[in-house]
Scaffold this active site. Sequence first.
Site, PDB file in Angstrom:
ATOM      1  CB  SER A  61     -33.312   2.778  12.628  1.00  0.00           C
ATOM      2  OG  SER A  61     -34.583   3.507  13.376  1.00  0.00           O
ATOM      3  CE1 TYR A 107     -35.581  -2.045  13.728  1.00  0.00           C
ATOM      4  CE2 TYR A 107     -35.781   0.274  14.503  1.00  0.00           C
ATOM      5  CZ  TYR A 107     -35.614  -0.646  13.631  1.00  0.00           C
ATOM      6  OH  TYR A 107     -35.483  -0.187  12.290  1.00  0.00           O
TER       7      TYR A 107
END
Length: 254
Positions: free
Chosen positions: A136, A149
């Site tokens: 990501s 995350y």
Amino acid sequence: MCSMILVGKRALVTGSTSGIGLAIARALKSEGAEVVLSGFGEAEAIAALCAELSARHVPGDLSRREGVEALMAGAGPVDILVNNAGMQHVAPVEEFPVDKWDTIIALNLTAAFDCCRLAIPHMKRAGWGRIVNTASAHSLTASPFKSAYVAAKHGLAGLTKTLALELATHGVTANCISPGYVWTPLVENQIPDTMQARKMTREQVINDILLAKQPTKRFVQPGDVGAMAVFLCREEAANITGANISMDGGWTAE
Ligand code: NAD
């Protein structure tokens, strides 16, 4: 472009019952790979995907080590491993539910380690393998309230670099693809509520909220990520290893 370059290769894509993982599975299948699907979903929907892709689906909760081991045993030896399953939770650190922290680290990071650990012996024996990790933009930069995350995705990027070094002389590459905002149902479905909550138009929500950090003001398309995964499987990509390839419309260029 489709030249069936992956005939004879078995590809396991985690989190491939929806979104980015499904797009990657479709792209690998279109190049001739045998695809193994993994992820949650309605039985009928999963059966339809298996029929569409002539694929097997192996169930398993990848936030648990037993689930990962069951998946890897059910999949059999894999030549292409795409660690893509992931989840998000948004909360300030001091309020972050500890069980959410544990699950996000387990699914977004530890499952990738376990899948690699179990897939690598076959890849080494075969002298060929591809590990593609869906990281990501948050593997390179942070946003507030996404501690688990961001930590997991930075960890995944570090794991990927270590794998690349360990596997460099074995014909096995390991890379991250790091998307910014990708147009998935998950993103699309939050637009109406946000319009209402913030009294904004659809365009304002997209540009000023969702795409605030993405200079192109355009979503990445799941198929774009699939195409990059296919490219990383090509022989021309044999020297791309340990890379973290941004597909984020310029987000991390700032
Ligand atoms: P999604 O929610 O559409 O898909 C997630 C997939 O993971 C599904 O197949 C789901 O069933 C599976 N999954 C979830 N929990 C699981 C569990 N415990 N065990 C097994 N499978 C499980 O999400 P997506 O947007 O396609 O995201 C896929 C990956 O891409 C994730 O790693 C995510 O962090 C990453 N990513 C997404 C975006 C985005 O904007 N959508 C951006 C950057 C990175």
